[in-house]
Enzyme design. Structure first.
Site, PDB file in Angstrom:
ATOM      1  N   ASP A   1       2.226  -2.738  23.518  1.00 36.92           N
ATOM      2  CA  ASP A   1       1.294  -3.729  22.970  1.00 36.92           C
ATOM      3  C   ASP A   1       2.051  -4.907  22.368  1.00 36.92           C
ATOM      4  OD1 ASP A   1      -1.180  -4.779  22.279  1.00 36.92           O
ATOM      5  OD2 ASP A   1      -1.262  -3.731  20.366  1.00 36.92           O
TER       6      ASP A   1
ATOM      7  N   ASN B   1      -9.152  -3.739  30.360  1.00 32.85           N
ATOM      8  CA  ASN B   1      -8.524  -5.033  30.603  1.00 32.85           C
ATOM      9  C   ASN B   1      -9.275  -5.882  31.625  1.00 32.85           C
ATOM     10  OD1 ASN B   1      -5.096  -3.808  30.222  1.00 32.85           O
ATOM     11  ND2 ASN B   1      -6.496  -4.702  28.721  1.00 32.85           N
TER      12      ASN B   1
END
Length: 224
Positions: free
Chosen positions: A15, A63
């Site tokens: 991340d 996503n």
């Protein structure tokens, strides 16, 4: 790194790519490109320290909610990275496989993935599992559907039955889960598999997570 038992399987939620790019006034794609460079170094160090399995969260099913431009960039980056890295991974004895609903990917990306998996299938030094178009809840749903299709008596279903129908069947559960960028969330990643996994969170953004950071995480695991 302190002396101690090296985890057999490390999983990473990679991340911070977009935040890394924004902090530098760069396009978000530059952050994702930097993230692939970080992964190369981490994979190299993982082999050196003796990990048997490394699982990385590369693309969540959530996503797809990002902009069309970013999704197109991410898929293009995936294809380019596979084409660039497959030969070296094979030479280094690293076997690659992908976890997720690969049938939902564009044909070109799915074909590149299949080619990379086939080209590295004989690797014995380490297995690199790339979670792409992956979601932990979706994995459990797919496992349940697979069990139902077998016609198995419900009373015969146990934890081993479910584990045998997950994307990760045959892969040991992670000993250590690393999350970069300082976020304290699991983000729908390996929900079944991390029931007893040690967690390590670092403020380091993924593009800055290097070999030294991996050793710090493993040392923290060993100290616990």
């Amino acid at each position: 790194m302190t002396a101690g038992v090296v985890p057999r399987h490390v999983a990473i939620i990679m991340d911070g790519n977009r935040r890394w790019a924004r902090e530098r006034g760069l396009d978000e794609l530059d952050g994702h490109v930097a993230g692939t460079e970080a992964l190369r170094g981490v994979v190299t160090r993982a082999v050196e320290v003796g990990l048997e399995h490394l699982t990385v969260y590369a693309f969540s099913r959530e996503n797809w909610g990002r902009s069309d431009r970013e999704i197109e960039q991410l898929l293009t980056l995936l294809v380019n990275t596979i084409e660039r890295e497959t030969l070296q991974l094979s030479k280094n004895g690293i076997r690659v496989d992908f976890l997720g609903r690969l049938d939902e990917l564009p044909a070109g990306a799915a074909e590149r993935i299949a080619t990379a998996c086939e080209a590295t299938a004989s690797g014995t030094k380490m297995r690199l599992h790339v979670a792409f178009n992956y979601a932990g809840r979706t994995e459990i749903v797919d496992a349940i559907r697979g069990i139902v299709r077998t016609g198995l008596n419900p009373d015969a279903i146990d934890e081993s039955t479910i584990a045998a129908h997950l994307y990760t069947r045959g892969i040991p559960d992670p000993d250590l889960l690393i999350r970069t960028s300082g976020e304290y969330r699991i983000s729908n990643f390996l929900l079944w598999q991390i029931a007893y996994t040690e967690l390590y969170v670092t403020d380091t953004l993924w593009p800055d997570f290097d070999r030294k950071e991996l050793l710090k995480a493993i040392a923290h695991y060993q100290s616990r």
